[in-house]
Design a protein around this motif. Structure first.
Motif, PDB file in Angstrom:
ATOM      1  N   GLN A   1       0.826  -1.214   0.000  1.00 40.08           N
ATOM      2  CA  GLN A   1       0.000   0.000   0.000  1.00 40.08           C
ATOM      3  C   GLN A   1       0.859   1.262   0.000  1.00 40.08           C
ATOM      4  O   GLN A   1       0.535   2.241  -0.666  1.00 40.08           O
ATOM      5  CB  GLN A   1      -0.954  -0.005   1.188  1.00 40.08           C
ATOM      6  N   MET A   2       1.969   1.218   0.713  1.00 43.92           N
ATOM      7  CA  MET A   2       2.876   2.369   0.744  1.00 43.92           C
ATOM      8  C   MET A   2       3.437   2.629  -0.656  1.00 43.92           C
ATOM      9  O   MET A   2       3.453   3.769  -1.123  1.00 43.92           O
ATOM     10  CB  MET A   2       4.025   2.130   1.722  1.00 43.92           C
ATOM     11  N   VAL A   3       3.880   1.571  -1.318  1.00 46.14           N
ATOM     12  CA  VAL A   3       4.433   1.726  -2.666  1.00 46.14           C
ATOM     13  C   VAL A   3       3.343   2.203  -3.626  1.00 46.14           C
ATOM     14  O   VAL A   3       3.572   3.085  -4.446  1.00 46.14           O
ATOM     15  CB  VAL A   3       5.080   0.402  -3.157  1.00 46.14           C
ATOM     16  N   GLU A   4       2.151   1.612  -3.532  1.00 48.15           N
ATOM     17  CA  GLU A   4       1.047   2.018  -4.411  1.00 48.15           C
ATOM     18  C   GLU A   4       0.671   3.484  -4.211  1.00 48.15           C
ATOM     19  O   GLU A   4       0.375   4.182  -5.169  1.00 48.15           O
ATOM     20  CB  GLU A   4      -0.171   1.106  -4.208  1.00 48.15           C
ATOM     21  N   SER A   5       0.704   3.968  -2.972  1.00 49.53           N
ATOM     22  CA  SER A   5       0.372   5.371  -2.731  1.00 49.53           C
ATOM     23  C   SER A   5       1.437   6.294  -3.318  1.00 49.53           C
ATOM     24  O   SER A   5       1.129   7.390  -3.790  1.00 49.53           O
ATOM     25  CB  SER A   5       0.193   5.641  -1.244  1.00 49.53           C
ATOM     26  N   LYS A   6       2.686   5.876  -3.296  1.00 52.96           N
ATOM     27  CA  LYS A   6       3.768   6.701  -3.856  1.00 52.96           C
ATOM     28  C   LYS A   6       3.780   6.679  -5.381  1.00 52.96           C
ATOM     29  O   LYS A   6       4.099   7.673  -6.015  1.00 52.96           O
ATOM     30  CB  LYS A   6       5.119   6.235  -3.328  1.00 52.96           C
ATOM     31  N   THR A   7       3.451   5.528  -5.979  1.00 57.46           N
ATOM     32  CA  THR A   7       3.541   5.389  -7.430  1.00 57.46           C
ATOM     33  C   THR A   7       2.223   5.643  -8.151  1.00 57.46           C
ATOM     34  O   THR A   7       2.204   5.755  -9.366  1.00 57.46           O
ATOM     35  CB  THR A   7       4.028   3.973  -7.805  1.00 57.46           C
ATOM     36  N   LYS A   8       1.135   5.701  -7.398  1.00 53.75           N
ATOM     37  CA  LYS A   8      -0.203   5.878  -7.978  1.00 53.75           C
ATOM     38  C   LYS A   8      -0.518   4.773  -8.992  1.00 53.75           C
ATOM     39  O   LYS A   8      -1.191   4.999  -9.991  1.00 53.75           O
ATOM     40  CB  LYS A   8      -0.343   7.247  -8.662  1.00 53.75           C
ATOM     41  N   GLY A   9      -0.011   3.578  -8.727  1.00 50.07           N
ATOM     42  CA  GLY A   9      -0.258   2.438  -9.603  1.00 50.07           C
ATOM     43  C   GLY A   9      -0.471   1.182  -8.792  1.00 50.07           C
ATOM     44  O   GLY A   9      -0.460   1.205  -7.561  1.00 50.07           O
ATOM     45  N   THR A  10      -0.651   0.090  -9.483  1.00 48.20           N
ATOM     46  CA  THR A  10      -0.797  -1.206  -8.847  1.00 48.20           C
ATOM     47  C   THR A  10       0.583  -1.841  -8.744  1.00 48.20           C
ATOM     48  O   THR A  10       1.396  -1.705  -9.657  1.00 48.20           O
ATOM     49  CB  THR A  10      -1.715  -2.115  -9.700  1.00 48.20           C
ATOM     50  N   VAL A  11       0.835  -2.534  -7.654  1.00 51.66           N
ATOM     51  CA  VAL A  11       2.149  -3.141  -7.453  1.00 51.66           C
ATOM     52  C   VAL A  11       2.031  -4.652  -7.440  1.00 51.66           C
ATOM     53  O   VAL A  11       1.204  -5.204  -6.727  1.00 51.66           O
ATOM     54  CB  VAL A  11       2.784  -2.657  -6.124  1.00 51.66           C
TER      55      VAL A  11
END
Length: 179
Positions: free
Chosen positions: A129-139
């Motif tokens: 979720q942290m990565v998705e919030s930073k990248t605005k994409g699906t991880v």
């Protein structure tokens, strides 16, 4: 023409057809499986590239590599087209190109979390979720346990790498002491 141009053209056409038929996600999984089959079974490339092997045998092998009976009609038609056009030596690259194009289309980022011990699904989900919030994409997240890092974690996604491992901290202290 070179392999890159040809494989991307075939992959684009496959993605367009898959999107039109709403099979893009299934074909994505099939192309990932095909790429993985080439990686895990190196003899597959040699066998498919063998000019003495009949096209129907190659088709059977390739269809098995993408899921066998569960393969979508579109994937089956794609394999048949590639064989008809004598492009089977490029199908691995076509699969990788499709995967790349699909990820770009759907804004999917690959991420990897390396820890010294296994983490709970909740912790993994928080990191995702942290990565998705930073990248605005699906991880798409991959986790790995590597006791060599001693403790902490290493998080990698896109071109970003955060090394919060105990091993890295110890190495930086050791480097500072040597100066």
């Amino acid at each position: 023409m070179d392999i890159g141009i040809i494989s991307v053209r075939y992959a684009r056409a496959l993605l367009k057809s898959a999107l039109d038929q709403k099979l893009d996600k299934q074909v994505y999984q099939e192309m990932q499986l095909l790429g993985q089959s080439y990686t895990e079974v190196p003899q597959l490339r040699q066998t498919i590239d063998n000019p003495m092997l009949a096209k129907d045998k190659k088709e059977m092998l390739l269809l098995t590599a993408i899921g066998g009976e569960k393969a979508s009609a579109l994937a089956k038609a794609f394999v048949a087209l590639v064989l008809k056009e004598d492009r089977e030596n490029m199908i691995q690259f076509m699969a990788y190109s499709y995967v790349t194009l699909y990820r770009q289309q759907k804004n999917i980022i690959r991420g990897k979390l390396t820890t010294a011990v296994a983490v709970s699904p909740e912790t993994e989900q928080k990191m995702r979720q942290m990565v998705e919030s930073k990248t605005k994409g699906t991880v798409e997240f991959e986790t790995e346990v590597n006791p060599d890092i001693i403790g902490g974690f290493i998080l990698e996604y896109d071109t970003y790498r955060m090394d919060a491992s105990v091993k890295a901290k110890l190495n930086s202290i050791l480097t500072a002491l040597r100066k």
